[in-house]
Structure formats: structure tokens, C-alpha cells
Design a protein around this motif. Structure first.
Motif, PDB file in Angstrom:
ATOM      1  N   ILE A 366       0.851  -1.189   0.000  1.00  0.00           N
ATOM      2  CA  ILE A 366       0.000   0.000   0.000  1.00  0.00           C
ATOM      3  C   ILE A 366       0.887   1.239   0.000  1.00  0.00           C
ATOM      4  N   THR A 367       0.956   1.915  -1.135  1.00  0.00           N
ATOM      5  CA  THR A 367       1.858   3.052  -1.323  1.00  0.00           C
ATOM      6  C   THR A 367       1.215   4.358  -0.859  1.00  0.00           C
ATOM      7  N   ASP A 368       2.030   5.419  -0.840  1.00  0.00           N
ATOM      8  CA  ASP A 368       1.513   6.740  -0.480  1.00  0.00           C
ATOM      9  C   ASP A 368       0.455   7.199  -1.474  1.00  0.00           C
ATOM     10  N   GLU A 369       0.624   6.845  -2.764  1.00  0.00           N
ATOM     11  CA  GLU A 369      -0.359   7.214  -3.775  1.00  0.00           C
ATOM     12  C   GLU A 369      -1.706   6.541  -3.480  1.00  0.00           C
ATOM     13  N   ILE A 370      -1.653   5.302  -3.040  1.00  0.00           N
ATOM     14  CA  ILE A 370      -2.887   4.582  -2.695  1.00  0.00           C
ATOM     15  C   ILE A 370      -3.548   5.230  -1.489  1.00  0.00           C
ATOM     16  N   LEU A 371      -2.752   5.651  -0.516  1.00  0.00           N
ATOM     17  CA  LEU A 371      -3.305   6.318   0.670  1.00  0.00           C
ATOM     18  C   LEU A 371      -3.989   7.628   0.293  1.00  0.00           C
ATOM     19  N   ASP A 372      -3.374   8.391  -0.617  1.00  0.00           N
ATOM     20  CA  ASP A 372      -3.978   9.656  -1.065  1.00  0.00           C
ATOM     21  C   ASP A 372      -5.305   9.390  -1.772  1.00  0.00           C
ATOM     22  N   SER A 373      -5.338   8.346  -2.592  1.00  0.00           N
ATOM     23  CA  SER A 373      -6.571   7.989  -3.301  1.00  0.00           C
ATOM     24  C   SER A 373      -7.666   7.588  -2.317  1.00  0.00           C
ATOM     25  N   LEU A 374      -7.293   6.827  -1.279  1.00  0.00           N
ATOM     26  CA  LEU A 374      -8.267   6.426  -0.261  1.00  0.00           C
ATOM     27  C   LEU A 374      -8.841   7.648   0.459  1.00  0.00           C
ATOM     28  N   ALA A 375      -7.966   8.579   0.825  1.00  0.00           N
ATOM     29  CA  ALA A 375      -8.417   9.774   1.543  1.00  0.00           C
ATOM     30  C   ALA A 375      -9.425  10.554   0.710  1.00  0.00           C
ATOM     31  N   GLN A 376      -9.222  10.622  -0.597  1.00  0.00           N
ATOM     32  CA  GLN A 376     -10.167  11.322  -1.467  1.00  0.00           C
ATOM     33  C   GLN A 376     -11.504  10.590  -1.545  1.00  0.00           C
ATOM     34  N   ARG A 377     -11.450   9.266  -1.617  1.00  0.00           N
ATOM     35  CA  ARG A 377     -12.684   8.473  -1.725  1.00  0.00           C
ATOM     36  C   ARG A 377     -13.506   8.540  -0.442  1.00  0.00           C
ATOM     37  N   PHE A 378     -12.843   8.771   0.692  1.00  0.00           N
ATOM     38  CA  PHE A 378     -13.575   8.895   1.958  1.00  0.00           C
ATOM     39  C   PHE A 378     -14.556  10.072   1.922  1.00  0.00           C
ATOM     40  N   ARG A 379     -14.255  11.077   1.074  1.00  0.00           N
ATOM     41  CA  ARG A 379     -15.089  12.282   1.036  1.00  0.00           C
ATOM     42  C   ARG A 379     -16.301  12.135   0.114  1.00  0.00           C
ATOM     43  N   GLU A 380     -16.411  10.987  -0.561  1.00  0.00           N
ATOM     44  CA  GLU A 380     -17.552  10.766  -1.452  1.00  0.00           C
ATOM     45  C   GLU A 380     -18.822  10.526  -0.627  1.00  0.00           C
ATOM     46  N   PRO A 381     -20.012  10.881  -1.172  1.00  0.00           N
ATOM     47  CA  PRO A 381     -21.272  10.668  -0.434  1.00  0.00           C
ATOM     48  C   PRO A 381     -21.465   9.188  -0.095  1.00  0.00           C
ATOM     49  N   ASN A 382     -21.928   8.933   1.121  1.00  0.00           N
ATOM     50  CA  ASN A 382     -22.235   7.575   1.591  1.00  0.00           C
ATOM     51  C   ASN A 382     -21.015   6.646   1.620  1.00  0.00           C
ATOM     52  N   ALA A 383     -19.824   7.224   1.635  1.00  0.00           N
ATOM     53  CA  ALA A 383     -18.615   6.399   1.692  1.00  0.00           C
ATOM     54  C   ALA A 383     -18.490   5.747   3.068  1.00  0.00           C
ATOM     55  N   ILE A 384     -18.090   4.483   3.091  1.00  0.00           N
ATOM     56  CA  ILE A 384     -17.832   3.756   4.338  1.00  0.00           C
ATOM     57  C   ILE A 384     -16.343   3.421   4.358  1.00  0.00           C
ATOM     58  N   MET A 390     -10.956  -2.158   2.893  1.00  0.00           N
ATOM     59  CA  MET A 390     -10.943  -3.565   2.493  1.00  0.00           C
ATOM     60  C   MET A 390     -10.870  -3.713   0.976  1.00  0.00           C
ATOM     61  N   ASP A 391     -11.478  -2.795   0.227  1.00  0.00           N
ATOM     62  CA  ASP A 391     -11.324  -2.794  -1.235  1.00  0.00           C
ATOM     63  C   ASP A 391      -9.849  -2.692  -1.601  1.00  0.00           C
ATOM     64  N   CYS A 392      -9.158  -1.802  -0.914  1.00  0.00           N
ATOM     65  CA  CYS A 392      -7.729  -1.599  -1.158  1.00  0.00           C
ATOM     66  C   CYS A 392      -6.934  -2.869  -0.855  1.00  0.00           C
ATOM     67  N   ILE A 393      -7.220  -3.499   0.278  1.00  0.00           N
ATOM     68  CA  ILE A 393      -6.511  -4.726   0.656  1.00  0.00           C
ATOM     69  C   ILE A 393      -6.765  -5.832  -0.364  1.00  0.00           C
ATOM     70  N   ILE A 394      -8.013  -5.955  -0.811  1.00  0.00           N
ATOM     71  CA  ILE A 394      -8.347  -6.977  -1.797  1.00  0.00           C
ATOM     72  C   ILE A 394      -7.601  -6.729  -3.111  1.00  0.00           C
ATOM     73  N   GLU A 395      -7.552  -5.471  -3.544  1.00  0.00           N
ATOM     74  CA  GLU A 395      -6.850  -5.141  -4.789  1.00  0.00           C
ATOM     75  C   GLU A 395      -5.363  -5.459  -4.711  1.00  0.00           C
ATOM     76  N   GLN A 396      -4.778  -5.316  -3.531  1.00  0.00           N
ATOM     77  CA  GLN A 396      -3.340  -5.547  -3.368  1.00  0.00           C
ATOM     78  C   GLN A 396      -2.995  -6.982  -2.985  1.00  0.00           C
ATOM     79  N   MET A 397      -3.997  -7.833  -2.796  1.00  0.00           N
ATOM     80  CA  MET A 397      -3.761  -9.204  -2.346  1.00  0.00           C
ATOM     81  C   MET A 397      -3.033 -10.012  -3.420  1.00  0.00           C
ATOM     82  N   PRO A 398      -1.819 -10.517  -3.143  1.00  0.00           N
ATOM     83  CA  PRO A 398      -1.071 -11.272  -4.153  1.00  0.00           C
ATOM     84  C   PRO A 398      -1.548 -12.702  -4.346  1.00  0.00           C
ATOM     85  N   LEU A 399      -2.215 -13.296  -3.334  1.00  0.00           N
ATOM     86  CA  LEU A 399      -2.699 -14.665  -3.443  1.00  0.00           C
ATOM     87  C   LEU A 399      -4.093 -14.659  -4.076  1.00  0.00           C
TER      88      LEU A 399
END
Length: 493
Positions: A366-384, A390-399
Motif C-alpha cells: 500500500i503506497t503513499d499514492e494509494i493512501l492519497d486515493s483512499l483519503a479522497q474516496r472517503f469524502r464521497e457521499p455515503n462512503a464507508i 478492504m477494497d484496497c486490501i483486496i486489490e493488493q492481495m497477491p494470493l
């Protein structure tokens, strides 16, 4: 909307895989037709058609008023051209990824299940080991059945079915047949004494059980990898397919079209997208949105009326009605929605336990760029935030298998569905959001231990809150689904 799998294909592929891989060995009886209907949530007609197809292919034998029996017997000739050898070699990378997933995921599930199932249930599980010779099973079958029973004793609707799917794709019967040429990791540990008389699976020894299962799976994975290398050297003409074939359906074929629509609309009501007293879009528009017929939409709206989420008026349309405790009791009398609720609670329980191994594999990706993207998505309406993390963790899952498992379990967690059970509506999300934001803060600080614990605590909090509420609303079975204690979570962070 998830595209619906044909129920015939779902049941057919599941039974065929279990027969061809030996999980349903030669001579064994299939569940009765009524049991297959219950297990796979399909109709009697679908079951009859599947059994007829399997019988036509020579895999099973059917008889009037008798259970269907497996008559498929794998060839004893293990030449390079034998389909089972070729299949294993072509999918060797996929098979190894399944073993790696089992190594990291199953030890916490086994040790937690042993911790919560209680001594009476554990004694029932151990009976399988103690009577191994009497029922004439081989040691792999005995050990597998023992582990299935432990997972079932946990109360989870997911653990056992997940493990069955991993066993299928791990090709365990294939390697068991060749155990003479590889180390036997299980034969010396499958005994009654190993598990109970030594105290391994007693609640006070959860840490030792976790270490035991981890070491056993690590050892097994290593020797399978070595054996595959030998098979590759003996059969250089068989090339790896380069495609991961693992799949699993956490819903067990329950997602009929109209049920998907019902859950989606309830989810939107709970999230506040469809407000109290507001009218839903007309039937024709809903049919277009969900790509179904108007009759399917009407069936979904009929269910929403019956459950108390909506009321349909002639000419006017369908109006959202505020959910209340009385409607919750109605839901808990409906077998489908009882199962939905227990599946939801099982999903929360699983995510709480799966977070530590998932974070272990993805934290450094999980890079700094990914963290910045997450912070922006938190501001979207109805964001949880919890969902987005968990979306981020799933996307980065190597297995790959682990990624599929997390995606499937996530499908069972309909937040709005459960927010709608409370008078506060989607304000119930405030506590969850605050806990998720705290986890994100730990992630930004690169504090892996604190991040992992807070993320697991989010799922434990929701599980405890919803479980207790549902138990009081006429679903006593909910109390069987235990929330993991943080002291247990810390054992494998």
C-alpha cells in the motif's frame, strides 16, 4: 447486480468436482434430493436434472427410492497421459496458490473454531478420530472429516464450505494416492491423543493450536511444492496453464434475480438513497436498471411489501415505509431472511479473523499514492471507510484464492440492509466510520499492528451489535456466532 449463475450449472459443477477429486469417493452416497435442495438452495426439478446428467456421464448410479451412489473410479494408471496427472501439472501454480492460502488462512479458523465450540461439541468431533478403523476410512478422509466438524461446530455458515472448496482445488486425493513417494505429514499426528489428551485443542491452549496448524500446513505446502517439481522434471512436455482456476461462491447458489433486487433495494433504503415515504422508480425503469423483466421486478416488490420495507399502491407506485421492530420480527420468521442474517453475521466473523493474514500480505504494497486515493474516496457521499480500506486490501492481495475468498465474503455484507433495522437509519454508520477512520490513521502512520487490530475490531463491533439485536428479535441462532476476542486476534498479528 451480480450476474446470476445458472442453478443447474452451479450444482452440476459442484457435484462433479467432488466426485472427480475424490471428496465423494467410489461407492459413497450423495445427499438425498431434498438435502441437495436445502444445501444448494435449488428446486427439486434442478436436482433431478443434475442427477440425470451425472448418471448419463457414468459418474453416479440412481435408483428409485434409494440414494444416488458414486460409480466413478479413477484409473490406477498414473502415466504422463493420465488426465489427473496432466491436469495437476497444467494447474500447478494454481494448486500451490491454494496451499499457500490454506497455510495462512486455515490455522486461525481451525484454532478459533476449537476455542468456541465447547467441550461437548469437541468430543463429538474427536469421536471421528477415535473410530477411524471402525468406519474404514483412510487417514486423509478421517482427518478431513474431523476438521470439517470442528469448523461446523463454530456456528459459522462459511468456514466449512470455504474449506471444502479449498480441498477441492488443492487436489488432496491426487497427492494422497502418491504418499508413498512423498513425506506423510499427517499420518503421525492423526490421533485422539494428539488433539485432546495433550490439551492442544482446549480453549486455554489456543496459541499452541494456532502454531500447530500453521506448522502443519507450512510443512505440507513445502512437500507438495517439492513433489510438483519432481513431477515436472518427469513430464517436461506438460506446460503450465498460467491461469488460476480457483473459484468459490459464498452464497451457495442462493442469488435468484429477484432476491438480488430485493437486497439491493433494501440496501439503498438503509443507506438513505431511498428515503422514508419516497416512491421507488416505476417498475419499467427498475426492470431496465436491473436488466430483468417487469414480472421479476414485481416479484421483488411483492417481497418488499411482505417484509414491511415498502407498500405498493395502484396507479401511484411503490412507497418506502420506515422499518421497525415489528417488521424485524416478520423477517426473522422467514427462512430466507433468517439465513441471510446468519450468513451476514458469519461474514463479519470471517472478516475479523481474515484481517490479520490479509494485512500481513498486503501492508507493504500500500503506497503513499494509494493512501492519497483512499483519503479522497472517503469524502464521497455515503462512503464507508471500512469498506474502502478492504477494497484496497483486496486489490493488493497477491494470493489469487485469498482475493476471491475476500471478494465473496464481502458480497454477503449489505450494510444498508442492516442499518434499516434501526430507527436511526444510516446514522448507525457513524460509529463504524469513526472506527474505520482510526484504522486509516494507523495505516498512514505505518503502524501495522495497530492498523490490523483496529480493522478487526471494526468487524467484531458490528458483529456483536447486530448479533445481540437479532437475538432479541427472534433469531436465537445468532448467539451461536461468536465474536473473536481481541486477545485471540493479537496471537497472529
Amino acid at each position: 447486480m451480480e450476474q446470476k449463475n445458472r442453478l443447474f450449472d452451479f450444482l452440476y459443477q459442484s457435484l462433479r468436482e467432488q466426485i472427480e477429486t475424490g471428496l465423494l469417493p467410489y461407492g459413497s452416497a450423495l445427499p438425498s434430493m431434498s438435502q441437495l435442495c436445502e444445501i444448494y438452495h435449488v428446486g427439486m426439478r434442478t436436482v433431478r436434472e443434475v442427477l440425470k446428467a451425472l448418471a448419463k456421464e457414468g459418474l453416479i448410479q440412481t435408483a428409485e427410492r434409494k440414494p444416488s451412489r458414486v460409480i466413478y473410479r479413477p484409473s490406477g494408471n498414473h502415466s504422463p497421459e493420465e488426465p489427473s496427472v496432466r491436469t495437476v501439472l497444467e494447474h500447478r501454480d494454481s494448486i500451490l496458490s491454494v496451499y499457500e492460502t490454506m497455510t495462512i488462512l486455515m490455522p486461525p479458523l481451525f484454532s478459533f473454531s476449537a476455542l468456541v465450540c465447547g467441550e461437548e461439541k469437541m468430543q463429538h468431533c474427536l469421536w471421528i478420530l477415535a473410530h477411524e478403523k471402525k468406519v474404514r476410512r483412510n487417514k486423509w478422509q478421517t482427518y478431513s472429516m474431523f476438521l470439517h466438524e470442528i469448523l461446523s461446530a463454530s456456528g459459522s455458515l462459511l468456514f466449512r464450505d470455504l474449506y471444502i472448496s479449498l480441498e477441492l482445488y488443492a487436489q488432496i486425493p491426487f497427492f494422497w494416492e502418491r504418499r508413498g513417494s512423498i513425506v506423510r505429514p499427517c499420518e503421525n499426528v492423526i490421533s485422539h491423543n494428539t488433539f485432546w489428551d495433550t490439551g492442544l485443542l482446549k480453549p486455554e491452549n489456543a496459541e499452541e493450536a494456532l502454531h500447530y496448524f500453521t506448522a502443519l500446513y507450512r510443512f505440507t505446502t513445502d512437500i507438495i511444492q517439492e513433489h510438483l517439481k519432481i513431477l515436472v522434471s518427469e513430464n517436461p512436455q506438460v506446460k503450465a496453464a498460467g491461469k488460476n482456476v480457483y473459484s468459490w461462491n459464498a452464497d451457495l447458489g442462493r442469488d435468484h434475480y429477484y432476491m438480488q433486487i430485493v437486497r439491493d433495494i433494501i440496501d439503498k433504503i438503509g443507506m438513505g438513497l431511498y428515503k422514508d415515504r419516497e416512491f421507488l422508480p416505476p417498475e419499467g425503469i427498475l426492470a431496465g436498471q436491473y436488466h430483468v423483466s417487469v414480472s421479476t421486478v414485481r416479484k421483488a416488490l411483492s417481497d418488499l411489501n411482505r417484509l414491511g420495507f415498502c407498500r405498493t399502491y395502484n396507479v401511484k407506485g411503490t412507497q418506502v415505509t420506515l422499518f421497525n421492530d415489528e417488521a424485524t420480527f416478520v423477517c426473522m420468521k422467514d427462512r430466507t431472511y433468517k439465513k441471510d442474517t446468519l450468513l451476514y453475521l458469519s461474514g463479519l466473523q470471517f472478516m475479523a479473523l481474515a484481517v490479520p493474514p490479509a494485512v500481513r500480505l498486503t501492508f507493504d504494497r500500500i503506497t503513499d499514492e494509494i493512501l492519497d486515493s483512499l483519503a479522497q474516496r472517503f469524502r464521497e457521499p455515503n462512503a464507508i471507510p471500512l469498506d474502502l480500506i478492504m477494497d484496497c486490501i483486496i486489490e493488493q492481495m497477491p494470493l489469487y484464492p485469498f482475493r476471491i475468498i475476500l471478494k465473496e465474503v464481502r458480497k454477503t455484507l449489505h450494510w444498508g440492509y442492516y442499518f434499516s433495522f434501526y430507527a436511526e437509519g444510516n446514522q448507525m454508520s457513524n460509529i463504524i466510520n469513526q472506527m474505520g477512520l482510526q484504522a486509516f490513521e494507523y495505516l498512514c502512520r505505518r503502524d501495522r499492528a495497530a492498523f490490523t487490530e483496529q480493522l478487526s475490531a471494526c468487524y467484531c463491533h458490528i458483529l456483536t451489535f447486530v448479533r445481540n439485536f437479532m437475538t432479541g428479535c427472534g433469531l436465537p441462532e445468532a448467539s451461536d456466532i461468536a465474536a473473536p476476542d481481541m486477545s485471540f486476534i493479537r496471537l497472529y498479528i
